[in-house]
Design a protein around this motif. Sequence first.
Motif, PDB file in Angstrom:
ATOM      1  N   CYS A   1       0.860  -1.190  -0.018  1.00  0.00           N
ATOM      2  CA  CYS A   1       0.156  -0.151  -0.151  1.00  0.00           C
ATOM      3  C   CYS A   1       0.769   1.383  -0.089  1.00  0.00           C
ATOM      4  O   CYS A   1       1.983   1.188   0.413  1.00  0.00           O
ATOM      5  CB  CYS A   1      -0.811  -0.091   1.330  1.00  0.00           C
ATOM      6  SG  CYS A   1      -1.758  -1.431   1.855  1.00  0.00           S
ATOM      7  N   GLY A   2       0.389   2.327  -0.538  1.00  0.00           N
ATOM      8  CA  GLY A   2       1.003   3.668  -0.439  1.00  0.00           C
ATOM      9  C   GLY A   2       2.360   3.467  -1.000  1.00  0.00           C
ATOM     10  O   GLY A   2       2.774   3.306  -2.048  1.00  0.00           O
ATOM     11  N   THR A   3       3.266   4.276  -0.228  1.00  0.00           N
ATOM     12  CA  THR A   3       4.606   4.355  -0.538  1.00  0.00           C
ATOM     13  C   THR A   3       5.332   2.958  -0.922  1.00  0.00           C
ATOM     14  O   THR A   3       6.137   2.788  -1.783  1.00  0.00           O
ATOM     15  CB  THR A   3       5.309   5.026   0.502  1.00  0.00           C
ATOM     16  OG1 THR A   3       5.171   6.480   0.529  1.00  0.00           O
ATOM     17  CG2 THR A   3       6.772   5.106   0.318  1.00  0.00           C
ATOM     18  N   SER A   4       4.737   2.172   0.149  1.00  0.00           N
ATOM     19  CA  SER A   4       5.453   0.733  -0.109  1.00  0.00           C
ATOM     20  C   SER A   4       5.066   0.149  -1.524  1.00  0.00           C
ATOM     21  O   SER A   4       5.693  -0.612  -2.075  1.00  0.00           O
ATOM     22  CB  SER A   4       5.067  -0.240   0.848  1.00  0.00           C
ATOM     23  OG  SER A   4       5.394   0.306   2.116  1.00  0.00           O
TER      24      SER A   4
ATOM     25  N   THR B   1       6.238  -3.583   3.704  1.00  0.00           N
ATOM     26  CA  THR B   1       5.509  -2.707   4.586  1.00  0.00           C
ATOM     27  C   THR B   1       6.441  -2.065   5.496  1.00  0.00           C
ATOM     28  O   THR B   1       7.293  -2.712   5.980  1.00  0.00           O
ATOM     29  CB  THR B   1       4.347  -3.341   5.480  1.00  0.00           C
ATOM     30  OG1 THR B   1       4.094  -2.688   6.437  1.00  0.00           O
ATOM     31  CG2 THR B   1       4.859  -4.799   5.941  1.00  0.00           C
ATOM     32  N   GLN B   2       6.337  -0.792   5.523  1.00  0.00           N
ATOM     33  CA  GLN B   2       7.265  -0.360   6.575  1.00  0.00           C
ATOM     34  C   GLN B   2       6.731  -0.618   8.048  1.00  0.00           C
ATOM     35  O   GLN B   2       7.687  -1.136   8.670  1.00  0.00           O
ATOM     36  CB  GLN B   2       6.929   1.540   6.368  1.00  0.00           C
ATOM     37  CG  GLN B   2       7.926   2.142   7.255  1.00  0.00           C
ATOM     38  CD  GLN B   2       7.755   2.417   8.707  1.00  0.00           C
ATOM     39  OE1 GLN B   2       8.529   2.128   9.668  1.00  0.00           O
ATOM     40  NE2 GLN B   2       6.499   2.752   9.215  1.00  0.00           N
ATOM     41  N   SER B   3       5.366  -0.546   8.364  1.00  0.00           N
ATOM     42  CA  SER B   3       5.211  -0.710   9.606  1.00  0.00           C
ATOM     43  C   SER B   3       4.667  -2.130  10.041  1.00  0.00           C
ATOM     44  O   SER B   3       5.033  -2.618  11.263  1.00  0.00           O
ATOM     45  CB  SER B   3       3.675   0.133   9.823  1.00  0.00           C
ATOM     46  OG  SER B   3       2.797  -0.669   8.905  1.00  0.00           O
ATOM     47  N   GLY B   4       4.707  -3.060   8.938  1.00  0.00           N
ATOM     48  CA  GLY B   4       4.504  -4.387   9.216  1.00  0.00           C
ATOM     49  C   GLY B   4       2.990  -4.569  10.072  1.00  0.00           C
ATOM     50  O   GLY B   4       2.640  -5.629  10.422  1.00  0.00           O
TER      51      GLY B   4
ATOM     52  N   THR C   1      -0.178  -2.728   8.529  1.00  0.00           N
ATOM     53  CA  THR C   1      -1.112  -2.167   7.433  1.00  0.00           C
ATOM     54  C   THR C   1      -1.955  -3.491   7.331  1.00  0.00           C
ATOM     55  O   THR C   1      -1.654  -4.547   6.893  1.00  0.00           O
ATOM     56  CB  THR C   1      -0.402  -2.030   6.205  1.00  0.00           C
ATOM     57  OG1 THR C   1       0.505  -0.908   6.603  1.00  0.00           O
ATOM     58  CG2 THR C   1      -1.485  -1.530   5.290  1.00  0.00           C
TER      59      THR C   1
ATOM     60  N   THR D   1      -2.319  -5.303   3.723  1.00  0.00           N
ATOM     61  CA  THR D   1      -1.219  -5.971   3.412  1.00  0.00           C
ATOM     62  C   THR D   1      -1.347  -7.417   4.356  1.00  0.00           C
ATOM     63  O   THR D   1      -0.955  -8.309   3.868  1.00  0.00           O
ATOM     64  CB  THR D   1      -0.164  -5.134   3.911  1.00  0.00           C
ATOM     65  OG1 THR D   1      -0.125  -3.880   3.085  1.00  0.00           O
ATOM     66  CG2 THR D   1       0.991  -5.932   3.296  1.00  0.00           C
TER      67      THR D   1
ATOM     68  N   VAL E   1       4.819  11.083   9.252  1.00  0.00           N
ATOM     69  CA  VAL E   1       3.530  10.169   8.683  1.00  0.00           C
ATOM     70  C   VAL E   1       4.034   9.829   7.037  1.00  0.00           C
ATOM     71  O   VAL E   1       3.765   8.950   6.571  1.00  0.00           O
ATOM     72  CB  VAL E   1       2.351  11.025   8.872  1.00  0.00           C
ATOM     73  CG1 VAL E   1       1.324  10.544   7.981  1.00  0.00           C
ATOM     74  CG2 VAL E   1       1.907  10.965  10.321  1.00  0.00           C
TER      75      VAL E   1
ATOM     76  N   SER F   1       6.246   8.672   4.590  1.00  0.00           N
ATOM     77  CA  SER F   1       7.343   7.925   4.440  1.00  0.00           C
ATOM     78  C   SER F   1       8.330   8.167   3.663  1.00  0.00           C
ATOM     79  O   SER F   1       8.308   8.768   2.562  1.00  0.00           O
ATOM     80  CB  SER F   1       6.758   6.450   4.014  1.00  0.00           C
ATOM     81  OG  SER F   1       7.928   5.529   4.029  1.00  0.00           O
TER      82      SER F   1
ATOM     83  N   GLU G   1       0.220  14.584   0.107  1.00  0.00           N
ATOM     84  CA  GLU G   1       0.339  14.141   1.459  1.00  0.00           C
ATOM     85  C   GLU G   1       0.627  15.240   2.312  1.00  0.00           C
ATOM     86  O   GLU G   1      -0.339  15.565   3.422  1.00  0.00           O
ATOM     87  CB  GLU G   1       1.409  12.997   1.933  1.00  0.00           C
ATOM     88  CG  GLU G   1       0.961  11.674   1.397  1.00  0.00           C
ATOM     89  CD  GLU G   1       2.055  10.472   1.827  1.00  0.00           C
ATOM     90  OE1 GLU G   1       1.519   9.387   2.129  1.00  0.00           O
ATOM     91  OE2 GLU G   1       3.213  10.769   1.760  1.00  0.00           O
TER      92      GLU G   1
ATOM     93  N   ALA H   1      -2.843   8.847   8.600  1.00  0.00           N
ATOM     94  CA  ALA H   1      -1.973   8.469   9.909  1.00  0.00           C
ATOM     95  C   ALA H   1      -1.034   7.369   9.365  1.00  0.00           C
ATOM     96  O   ALA H   1      -1.151   7.084   8.302  1.00  0.00           O
ATOM     97  CB  ALA H   1      -2.893   7.239  10.844  1.00  0.00           C
ATOM     98  N   LYS H   2       0.017   7.110  10.013  1.00  0.00           N
ATOM     99  CA  LYS H   2       1.191   6.552   9.587  1.00  0.00           C
ATOM    100  C   LYS H   2       0.878   5.042   9.377  1.00  0.00           C
ATOM    101  O   LYS H   2       1.314   4.326   8.506  1.00  0.00           O
ATOM    102  CB  LYS H   2       2.385   6.883  10.548  1.00  0.00           C
ATOM    103  CG  LYS H   2       3.632   5.936  10.153  1.00  0.00           C
ATOM    104  CD  LYS H   2       4.605   6.812   9.972  1.00  0.00           C
ATOM    105  CE  LYS H   2       5.813   6.141   9.275  1.00  0.00           C
ATOM    106  NZ  LYS H   2       6.059   6.693   7.929  1.00  0.00           N
TER     107      LYS H   2
ATOM    108  N   VAL I   1      -2.083   2.014   9.071  1.00  0.00           N
ATOM    109  CA  VAL I   1      -3.422   1.920   8.815  1.00  0.00           C
ATOM    110  C   VAL I   1      -3.835   0.480   9.164  1.00  0.00           C
ATOM    111  O   VAL I   1      -3.698  -0.421   8.486  1.00  0.00           O
ATOM    112  CB  VAL I   1      -4.009   2.342   7.603  1.00  0.00           C
ATOM    113  CG1 VAL I   1      -5.527   2.415   7.512  1.00  0.00           C
ATOM    114  CG2 VAL I   1      -3.446   3.827   7.275  1.00  0.00           C
TER     115      VAL I   1
HETATM  116  C1  G6P Z   1      -0.513   4.699   5.294  1.00  0.00           C
HETATM  117  C2  G6P Z   1       0.574   5.781   5.233  1.00  0.00           C
HETATM  118  C3  G6P Z   1       1.717   5.631   4.025  1.00  0.00           C
HETATM  119  C4  G6P Z   1       2.146   4.227   3.863  1.00  0.00           C
HETATM  120  C5  G6P Z   1       0.818   3.323   3.803  1.00  0.00           C
HETATM  121  C6  G6P Z   1       1.395   1.730   3.915  1.00  0.00           C
HETATM  122  O1  G6P Z   1      -1.369   5.027   4.111  1.00  0.00           O
HETATM  123  O2  G6P Z   1       0.129   6.930   5.246  1.00  0.00           O
HETATM  124  O3  G6P Z   1       2.683   6.496   4.293  1.00  0.00           O
HETATM  125  O4  G6P Z   1       2.864   4.305   2.700  1.00  0.00           O
HETATM  126  O5  G6P Z   1       0.132   3.247   5.006  1.00  0.00           O
HETATM  127  O6  G6P Z   1       2.132   1.538   4.938  1.00  0.00           O
HETATM  128  P1  G6P Z   1       3.247   0.481   5.375  1.00  0.00           P
HETATM  129  O7  G6P Z   1       3.504   0.739   6.786  1.00  0.00           O
HETATM  130  O8  G6P Z   1       2.351  -0.995   5.084  1.00  0.00           O
HETATM  131  O9  G6P Z   1       4.418   0.811   4.565  1.00  0.00           O
END
Ligand code: G6P
Length: 623
Positions: A316-319, A363-366, A368, A371, A414, A416, A503, A617-618, A620
């Motif tokens: 999702c998103g930047t990833s 995924t950055q956050s792990g 989402t 995902t 927020v 990335s 963003e 939000a960072k 989701v």
């Molecule tokens: C949210 C953030 C985005 C991010 C996306 C995927 O929408 O606002 O900046 O790229 O989630 O997040 P992830 O943690 O899965 O890379």
Amino acid sequence: MCGIVGYVGKRQACPLLLEGLRRLEYRGYDSAGMSVLHGRELHTRKKKGAIADGLSRLIAASPLEGRTGVGHTRWATHGSPSDENAHPHCDPHGRIAIVHNGVIENFQQLKQTLSGHTFKSATDTEVLAHLIGVHYDRIVAARPDTAPRDGSHHPLAQAVMNALREVIGTYGLAVVCVDDPTVLVGARRGSPLVVGIGREEHFLASDTTAIAAHTRDVIYLNDHDVVTLGSTTCHVASLGPDAAKVQVSRLEFDPEAAERGSHPHFMLKEILEQPRTVENAMRGRLNHEEATAKFGGLNMTLAELRDVDQIIIPACGTSWHAALLGEYLFEEFAHIPTEVEYASEFRYRNAPLEKHTLVLVITQSGETADTLAGLRESRRRGHKVLAICNAVGSTIAREADGGIYLHAGPEIGVASTKAFTSQLTVLILLALLMGRIRMLPPRRGQEIIRTLETLPQQMEAVLALNASIRRIALKYAAAQNFFFLGRQYNFPVALEGALKLKEISYIHAEGYPAAEMKHGPIAMIDENTPTVFVIPTDSLYHKTLANLEEIKARHGPVIALTTEGNTTLAPRVDDILHLPPTLEPLFPLLAVLPLQLLAYHIAVARGCNVDKPRNLAKSVTVE
Ligand code: G6P
């Protein structure tokens, strides 16, 4: 989405909760609140807006005393941001307070069963608070005084479990009750929750950043877990079919890494960190001798990797933008057909996956939710899932069959930035490995490795253009529309440049493959619509130049990012930045930096809240 934190122990809860919430604010900042138990009284403060503007002021004016409490910072799902909808929410008698991250999908049906109840908010969470209250009353009325109260026998834990058995949806929960100010109950399904183990104290949080300053020993709760915490006791039960599995992990975390230092914004700090974070993503993973890459945690043999005949990348998103570059790389280096999927679409599509398909989630956050659902669906269908992930110990990192950590450190802004370049680095390395076990010649492998090693230094040189980028940003800060164009490897960069600007500055921006522009979007071009062209002097230079001329012919201002040594482009464009030469597939790692800085400076010039853009939000963790 939303950050939650809880405390039970010997210290005053309020400052600890407030500090934890500040660190979690990147998860949501529509409103914030906390409830603290003082003896057998429950005191709640909550307020719309970011913590500094709302909750902090309320608490300064009217402090909270007590050693047990729960706090929340919100990203609205049900009910608009307001004081009433802010968490914590209470049962009708005001004895039980809960904070919740997730979505109670059947809250309307549950509400109908709570006849006679009056609700103060429009949230699904308040319905859950009432439901827990109803179960609590029943349990207390039916219990003999001599009934055990430890762990999951505690009446609050039992009430939470009974209520959750009626719930459809996702939750990370923290709950306290006036009848026992020594107990904090937490529960998890679908939304992350971690227990922090201190000396005569326990923490609960949706993310270790909230508690890492106080303890390094944590338990990552699993779905269906319900935890009952006292200052020295911790009992985990499971609502699922299997017994709870409890494992204490040691955090490797530098709390200073989550501090802003002297930088005005986390985003700027994280942009400037990238030469170092990209180096970290490569560290120990280059095999010079065999001209390939190596990873410790793939949990797949080379033979298994060689059998892969299709790669699917849900993200999702930047990833997702990083994944798109991955598609180009896997096809170019390893000739493996690759598809990038919006994770939110992938999970509901019956995408045909061949037997030897590798699913690679990024995924950055792990955490989402979309995902994670893609990962679970793929594993359910029997596919191996690897994760490229930044957050150590996150749900996706734990549920994947294997994976690669970014080692970029906590990303707080927020929008990335550093996670993106680390994802690109890891994808280049993984594509190199996949290529080298197929037909990529060693000489090409060596060239890629050698060039990669020079990148951090080249990134420093690009970041040194900051002052020029700021000047360009100020020139265009009032624009209402922006285009970002690039071809091949630089198309994902164009998408990412547009996303960054949207963003944080709220300017309408679109990213396109440069040559696709003429098939429609070019109608938008006029003298007030700037276009950023990523146009290195590479194999497609002359083609991209023709696309650039098409924009100039319509009087559109052009900002060009090209390669050092290009002396012919400057007179044809309005603004130009020269970036160091590198291999074509590696150019995105340099080109994205000026785009991040451009978005940053434009947002600052427009007075936007860079680290906490509106509506975002960072992480989701809802669908
Ligand atoms: C949210 C953030 C985005 C991010 C996306 C995927 O929408 O606002 O900046 O790229 O989630 O997040 P992830 O943690 O899965 O890379």
